[in-house]
Design a protein around this motif. Structure first.
Motif, PDB file in Angstrom:
ATOM      1  N   VAL A 265     -52.584  11.176  26.941  1.00 16.10           N
ATOM      2  CA  VAL A 265     -51.260  11.668  26.744  1.00 16.10           C
ATOM      3  C   VAL A 265     -50.324  11.361  28.290  1.00 16.10           C
ATOM      4  O   VAL A 265     -49.725  12.130  27.640  1.00 16.10           O
ATOM      5  N   GLY A 266     -50.943  11.320  28.788  1.00 11.76           N
ATOM      6  CA  GLY A 266     -50.395  11.187  30.219  1.00 11.76           C
ATOM      7  C   GLY A 266     -50.231  12.575  30.353  1.00 11.76           C
ATOM      8  O   GLY A 266     -51.043  13.159  30.409  1.00 11.76           O
ATOM      9  N   GLU A 267     -49.215  13.003  31.739  1.00 12.14           N
ATOM     10  CA  GLU A 267     -49.559  14.465  32.296  1.00 12.14           C
ATOM     11  C   GLU A 267     -48.902  14.872  31.032  1.00 12.14           C
ATOM     12  O   GLU A 267     -48.275  15.279  30.049  1.00 12.14           O
ATOM     13  N   GLN A 268     -49.403  16.555  31.117  1.00  9.77           N
ATOM     14  CA  GLN A 268     -48.565  17.521  30.270  1.00  9.77           C
ATOM     15  C   GLN A 268     -48.427  18.499  30.998  1.00  9.77           C
ATOM     16  O   GLN A 268     -49.435  18.696  31.475  1.00  9.77           O
ATOM     17  N   PRO A 269     -47.182  18.835  30.971  1.00  8.97           N
ATOM     18  CA  PRO A 269     -46.650  20.056  31.491  1.00  8.97           C
ATOM     19  C   PRO A 269     -47.836  22.017  31.061  1.00  8.97           C
ATOM     20  O   PRO A 269     -47.559  22.724  32.149  1.00  8.97           O
ATOM     21  N   ASP A 270     -48.082  21.617  29.487  1.00  8.82           N
ATOM     22  CA  ASP A 270     -48.636  22.550  29.505  1.00  8.82           C
ATOM     23  C   ASP A 270     -50.390  21.700  29.050  1.00  8.82           C
ATOM     24  O   ASP A 270     -50.304  22.494  27.282  1.00  8.82           O
TER      25      ASP A 270
END
Length: 417
Positions: free
Chosen positions: A258-263
């Motif tokens: 899901v890649g980088e996630q800000p939260d």
């Protein structure tokens, strides 16, 4: 504030916001009003985040005096002189009274500038440094060192760095996680059936983080008819290789990148079952604390500082990191998925430990006490630089002996063939 103490916070790093950057920003954003921070960094992402928080920022591309590339060791005298001169300019311009060196690299030029200006400083290490870097960065002449874990401090202490000039301050995570208000469903978002289990793993997709071992563990589970999904949060250079590994093992349907996630907290607080780490080395394990605050049971290798975060069979499961890691990890995952009582108990205990030991407030309080301690000391009374420079000599001799024995052994084996 009129009586605030100007603090120069020097951060060197890649242009992203990850573990050490998050911790640094949390500290800067929550410092007591007694301190007025100025961030000096080469990280544009971190500089932007600090400016948005109202923190004074000096952004520039640092010229590194000592290369970290083992294939191209070099010393750039002009870069060293330029950075040291710039440090002195900032100290005078902002009337700096204390310097926080966040990582080892800036020690190359900041320590000398601090001594020249008679300004106290502390060096904050977020990872262990090898012998070459401990010497060339001048860590042994740093007047005070703060490590994020005891594991990071071991090499320096073993080489004679004074215990009274070193402290361990664990990283802190914001206490804002609230599982009761969770409205995000990973299963719904990724199209996973509600009756299927989900394992989550978080980090940069690099060899050190060991995602290949987690994927192999999931394959072991599937061979044992224990089907579960793996959600990998993060990005990095190994993403293509990891996807290829999943395809080779026939796990494309069960692996979700899901890649980088800000939260990240939102994902950890959702309907996932277990947090797993496959790390080959780890200075602290910040994401394990985030998982604990999300009341998510964790399984992690007993490497580096992880053992300071996770207590085996009390706040999580620790396993021995070796060539047999995938089947062992699979066994622990299956155990937690089948024993909900144990999973809940470990998660609750981890949550209580995180709330008392690994919060931003606890980290801030410890750092501010160390700031005050440095301000009350006379920088001219620092330990002997000559004695400090001699500390790593036994380690250098031992390293040379090991290399010589290795070369001798290889030569002997070659002559017998």
């Amino acid at each position: 504030m009129q009586n605030s103490i100007p603090l120069l916070f020097v951060h060197f790093g890649d242009d992203w916001i990850r573990g050490s950057e998050v911790c640094a920003l949390n500290l800067l954003n929550n410092l007591d009003s007694r301190f007025l921070p100025v961030l000096w960094t080469n990280n544009s992402a971190m500089a932007s985040a600090a400016r948005r928080a109202g923190i004074a920022v000096e952004f520039e591309r640092f010229d590194i005096a000592v290369s970290f590339d083992s294939s191209r060791r070099r010393f750039n005298l002009l870069a060293w002189a330029k950075q040291r001169r710039r440090a002195i300019q900032l100290i005078k311009h902002y009337q700096i009274q204390l310097i926080h060196i966040n990582s080892g690299a800036p020690c190359q030029w900041v320590l000398g500038a601090a001594r020249q200006c008679n300004i106290p400083s502390l060096t904050h290490l977020h990872s262990p440094y090898n012998l070459h870097d401990r010497i060339t960065l001048g860590l042994h002449v740093a007047p005070y060192i703060v490590c994020v874990s005891h594991a990071v401090s071991h090499a320096l202490l073993n080489e004679g760095y004074p215990k009274q000039q070193l402290s361990v301050v664990h990283n802190g995570v914001p206490e804002s996680l609230d599982t009761d208000q969770n409205v995000f469903s990973v299963k719904q978002y990724l199209g996973i059936k509600q009756n299927e289990n989900v394992v989550v793993s978080v980090g940069s997709l690099i060899h050190r983080k060991g995602f290949d071992r987690v994927i192999s563990a999931i394959e072991c589970l599937h061979r044992q008819q224990t089907h579960c999904h793996l959600v990998i949060i993060g990005d990095g250079p190994e993403k293509t290789a990891l996807k290829a590994q999943a395809a080779t093992l026939g796990l494309e349907h069960y692996l979700h990148f899901v890649g980088e996630q800000p939260d990240v907290a939102k994902w950890l607080c959702s309907d996932v079952d277990v947090m797993v780490s496959g790390a080959r080395s780890e200075a602290f394990g910040l994401v394990l604390v985030e998982a604990a605050l999300a009341r998510l049971p964790v399984i992690a290798p007993n490497v580096g500082g992880i053992g300071e975060v996770v207590d085996h069979l009390k706040t999580g499961i620790l396993y021995v990191s070796n060539l047999n890691t995938p089947p062992l990890l699979a066994q622990h995952i299956a155990h937690l998925l089948s024993d909900s009582v144990l999973a809940r108990r470990l998660a609750y205990n981890a949550y209580r430990k995180a709330k008392t030991q690994f919060t931003v407030a606890a980290n801030q309080q410890s750092m501010e006490q160390l700031y005050q301690k440095q301000l009350e000391q006379n920088p001219t009374q620092a330990h002997s630089r000559l004695r400090a420079l001699l500390r790593p000599v036994p380690s250098i001799i031992a390293h040379i002996k090991r290399r010589w024995l290795s070369i001798s052994s290889s030569a002997t084996q070659g002559s017998t063939l």
